[in-house]
Scaffold this motif. Structure first.
Motif, PDB file in Angstrom:
ATOM      1  N   SER A 196       0.820  -1.216   0.000  1.00  0.00           N
ATOM      2  CA  SER A 196       0.000   0.000   0.000  1.00  0.00           C
ATOM      3  C   SER A 196       0.849   1.259   0.000  1.00  0.00           C
ATOM      4  O   SER A 196       0.335   2.355  -0.235  1.00  0.00           O
ATOM      5  CB  SER A 196      -0.935   0.000   1.215  1.00  0.00           C
ATOM      6  N   PRO A 198       3.753   3.908  -1.389  1.00  0.00           N
ATOM      7  CA  PRO A 198       3.924   4.366  -2.771  1.00  0.00           C
ATOM      8  C   PRO A 198       5.197   3.845  -3.439  1.00  0.00           C
ATOM      9  O   PRO A 198       6.198   3.553  -2.775  1.00  0.00           O
ATOM     10  CB  PRO A 198       3.980   5.892  -2.613  1.00  0.00           C
ATOM     11  N   GLY A 199       5.130   3.773  -4.752  1.00  0.00           N
ATOM     12  CA  GLY A 199       6.307   3.522  -5.568  1.00  0.00           C
ATOM     13  C   GLY A 199       6.922   2.144  -5.388  1.00  0.00           C
ATOM     14  O   GLY A 199       6.335   1.248  -4.783  1.00  0.00           O
ATOM     15  N   SER A 423       6.060   2.361   7.316  1.00  0.00           N
ATOM     16  CA  SER A 423       6.370   3.639   6.662  1.00  0.00           C
ATOM     17  C   SER A 423       7.827   4.017   6.872  1.00  0.00           C
ATOM     18  O   SER A 423       8.492   4.544   5.965  1.00  0.00           O
ATOM     19  CB  SER A 423       5.458   4.737   7.210  1.00  0.00           C
ATOM     20  N   TRP A 426       9.985   1.893   4.715  1.00  0.00           N
ATOM     21  CA  TRP A 426       9.823   2.227   3.300  1.00  0.00           C
ATOM     22  C   TRP A 426      10.950   3.138   2.814  1.00  0.00           C
ATOM     23  O   TRP A 426      11.373   3.057   1.652  1.00  0.00           O
ATOM     24  CB  TRP A 426       8.482   2.911   3.089  1.00  0.00           C
TER      25      TRP A 426
END
Length: 777
Positions: A196, A198-199, A423, A426
């Protein structure tokens, strides 16, 4: 006085001999019956002599280890070939099987791994690979499924004993057991949370933390491979060391005794292996960690190379077929390179730079020196920026691993904290993905190297020279430096002289090659170390020149679409160098004589008809024409040309192309082929009959291929390719490349793993056919 490093090889050399013995015996089963008693006899004699001559101790140990490895192979081999599967494979019949999944199966999976636990109600435990038949929902490791399958036996040395082709989607009949389901639950939750984000950082995070690469697409996978960062998604020693180190530190912090800390660490290690799945690199790392923990509990010293050797020996006894897997070999070699080379190289570099930077350079360099001679078997190129990419990615990898693993464990318990950790993880994952993409897009990301055994030998010599340069002193080092320098000059000269533009311009990862052999067809398909040739063209000399130019020494598969001279005239060049030949109906005694010559030279002959299929590396090839059975007969010649599709079914990190070769199939036969259905939508179509007008337009519109390859000679006198055929291809949106104007044609996946890259020996202006702007896609 400089410190003298002593390398303890007393266990490493005997285990290496055991590994070689295992490699040989799993690949040559008939030798097992003789090898086991002979090795034990020699071992007993060596042990007896050791009682008088202690210097023979290493020899005796080597023979004992080799005998134990041979015994393990002989004991386990029968269980891999149960009668019901062997008979079904030989007869081509179908058999109901129950399979336990050993890999995650996604609905779009082209292949997946499992263990057959029963067939026709007969219990067994046989490792297999299954092509197709994926259920319509994600299926986790440990799920039990049932299917009716057709089987093919693999080569004796393959880790999977059989290849299964299900008739329909496999049906799940039992959920994973509890001792696997907990890990499946963690993986599912973490993958969903990571994906979920990004990128490409989100796609890569699960691979870095727990080795789950199901979210890594072809583009990212190709970039990781081109920049030599793929190993970061293969959970191995660094991951185990981090996990076990944290457990030991936590145990010490709360005052647990050594025995308790070791016991808890072993339990955590087992759970970690289940979570990240027991891939070869994981097994090697976990076995080494377990040995280290036992030595710590016993208060014994820990030395890296003996621990690695003992781990390899133990794994070979448990699963001898690991010995032939690239993953296992690369994991062992990388670890050996780090143990033997990283520290000396760092010490040398520390004289010119800060020690942390020296160590950061030494680690990837040592691993690459050890692994590259094996990697070149899979891809005969050298990564130009691999060491630099690893230096930049190295600081981020532990952060992504530790924080990502913590997120995986915490998500089910405290979701907000787990999401926050995802997060945080990430960030380093996105950095690694960006590094991979940057260096993969740099010019000259891969340098050409010699393929095959010669290339391996040359690279071993270069790696050995670098090792000698690191470890040697005085005159030896100066001589080695001179030899390496001369070698680099020689290599550089070979690249920058007569063929510099061609070699650097050629796509190193080409998968399809159309040889310029005049009026005729000769198209090569390459996947990993396996190669197929569709037709031979009319001239053995021109075919030989093409094969030599591309470094092709042997063919795994030869398809003779039909027996016209422009398709089989070059056969003399490959007789005795082919493992399997597909042939269609013969029309003349000379056709049968040619087939007999191939057979006498050791090739397996298959008379092709619709439905015949097999594997070539990461491709599944399938015969779509001529029809078999009792249907209307097809006359030999053009109407009976073998039509073969090549569809990707394996792991293709750099992307796999698909193709359909039409031989000389004319309009009438094409009209019969199209309604049969199952026509693929390939990237490449081999245009029928050299682009003659004898075509069925709907064939090409239904295929919708990106590239149409036409094997045709200049000034051929037939008017090939005709304006009618070129018009059909243009209407279908297919770009034409032809050997009369382009010369040799190499086709590879695009730089991002998608699309098609076409390279031609002649300039694009020369290669453009009439009415085409020469654009290469």
């Amino acid at each position: 006085m400089a410190e003298v490093r002593v390398v303890d090889l007393r266990l490493a050399v005997p285990v290496a001999l055991g590994w070689v013995t295992t490699v040989i015996l799993v690949g040559v089963p008939e030798a097992q019956v003789v090898a086991v008693p002979v090795l034990w006899a020699f071992a007993a004699g060596a042990v007896a002599l050791t009682l008088r001559f202690r210097v023979l101790g290493v020899v005796a140990l080597a023979l004992v280890i080799a005998a134990l490895c041979a015994t393990a192979v002989a004991l386990q081999a029968p269980s891999r070939a149960p009668a019901v599967l062997v008979e079904a494979s030989a007869s081509g019949g179908r058999v109901p099987v129950v399979v336990r999944a050993t890999s995650v199966i996604t609905p779009d999976a082209r292949s997946w791994q499992g263990v057959v636990v029963s067939a026709n109600d007969a219990p067994m435990d046989v490792p297999v690979i299954i092509f197709g038949g994926a259920p319509d929902r994600r299926t986790d490791i440990g799920t039990t499924l049932t299917a009716t399958v057709r089987l093919e036996a693999t080569d004796a040395g393959d880790h999977s004993a059989f290849i299964l082709f299900p008739d329909d989607a496999a049906e799940a009949i039992r959920d994973p057991p509890w001792y696997l389901e907990w890990a499946n639950h963690l993986r599912r939750g973490f993958l969903a949370a990571a994906s979920s984000l990004p990128g490409q950082g989100g796609d890569l995070l699960a691979g870095l933390a727990i080795g789950d690469t199901t979210a890594v697409d072809q583009s990212l996978g190709a970039a990781m491979k081109a920049s030599s960062l793929t190993h970061l998604t293969a959970v191995s020693g660094a991951n185990c060391a981090i996990v076990i180190g944290l457990v030991l530190l936590a145990g010490a912090a709360i005052g647990l005794p050594r025995g308790a800390r070791v016991a808890i660490s072993l339990l955590v290690l087992v759970g970690f292996v289940i979570l990240v799945t027991p891939e070869p690199s994981v097994l090697r790392a976990a076995m080494m960690a377990a040995i280290v923990l036992v030595l710590l509990a016993l208060g014994r010293p820990v030395r890296g190379l003996p621990v690695l050797s003992l781990a390899v020996f133990a794994l070979l006894l448990v699963d001898p077929w690991l010995s032939r897997t690239y993953g296992f070999a690369l994991s062992v070699l990388a670890t050996a390179g780090l143990l033997l080379l990283a520290s000396p190289l760092a010490e040398r570099l520390a004289a010119w730079m800060p020690r942390p930077i020296a160590f950061g350079i030494a680690v990837p360099t040592a691993a690459q020196l050890a692994c590259q001679p094996v990697i070149v078997l899979l891809d005969p190129t050298l990564p130009t920026y691999g060491v630099v990419a690893n230096i930049l990615a190295a600081p981020a990898a532990p952060l992504a691993t530790v924080v990502g693993l913590a997120a995986c464990l915490i998500l089910p318990v405290v979701p907000p904290v787990g999401a926050a950790l995802c997060s945080l993880a990430w960030v380093p994952a996105a950095w690694i993905a960006a590094v991979a993409g940057f260096f993969a897009g740099m010019p000259g990301a891969r340098l050409p190297w010699i393929g095959g055994p010669v290339g391996v030998g040359a690279l071993i010599a270069v790696s050995g020279g670098v090792v000698l340069l690191i470890l040697a002193r005085g005159t030896t080092r100066r001589v080695t430096a001179l030899v390496l320098a001369l070698g680099m000059v020689a290599y550089g000269s070979s690249v920058v002289t007569t063929r510099v533009v061609e070699l650097l311009g050629r796509p190193a990862g080409w998968q399809v090659a159309a040889c310029d052999i005049g009026q005729g067809d000769a198209v090569l398909f390459r996947s990993g170390a396996e190669t197929a040739l569709v037709d031979t063209g009319p001239d053995p000399a021109r075919l030989g020149a093409c094969l030599d130019d591309l470094g092709v020494e042997r063919l795994d598969l030869l398809v003779l679409t039909h027996f016209d001279h422009d398709h089989v005239g070059g056969a003399d060049r490959v007789i005795g160098k082919v493992d399997r030949v597909l042939v269609g109906p013969s029309g003349e005694p000379s056709d049968d004589e040619l087939v007999q010559r191939f057979e006498a030279a050791g090739a397996r002959i298959d008379h092709a008809s619709r439905g015949l299929t097999g594997l070539l590396g990461s491709w599944r090839w399938t015969v779509l024409w001529p029809p078999g059975g009792s249907g209307r007969a097809v006359e030999p010649g053009n109407p009976a040309s073998i039509v073969t599709s090549f569809e990707p079914v394996g792991d293709c990190p750099a992307g796999c192309l698909s193709a359909l070769m039409l031989g000389d199939l004319g309009e009438d036969s094409q009209r019969r082929l199209v309604p049969l259905g199952s026509l693929p939508h390939p990237d490449i179509v081999g245009v029928a009959h050299h682009g003659s007008a004898d075509q069925y337009p709907e064939t090409y519109s239904r295929l919708g291929a990106t590239i149409g390859v036409i094997g045709v000679g200049a000034d051929n006198g037939y008017g090939h390719p005709t304006s009618e055929a070129l018009g059909m291809l243009a209407a279908a949106g297919t770009t034409v490349v032809r050997t009369d104007t382009a010369g040799l044609i190499l086709i590879a996946p695009g730089p991002d793993g998608r699309g098609v890259e076409v390279w031609t020996a002649k300039s694009p202006e020369d290669a453009a056919p009439p009415g085409d702007d020469g654009t290469q896609r």
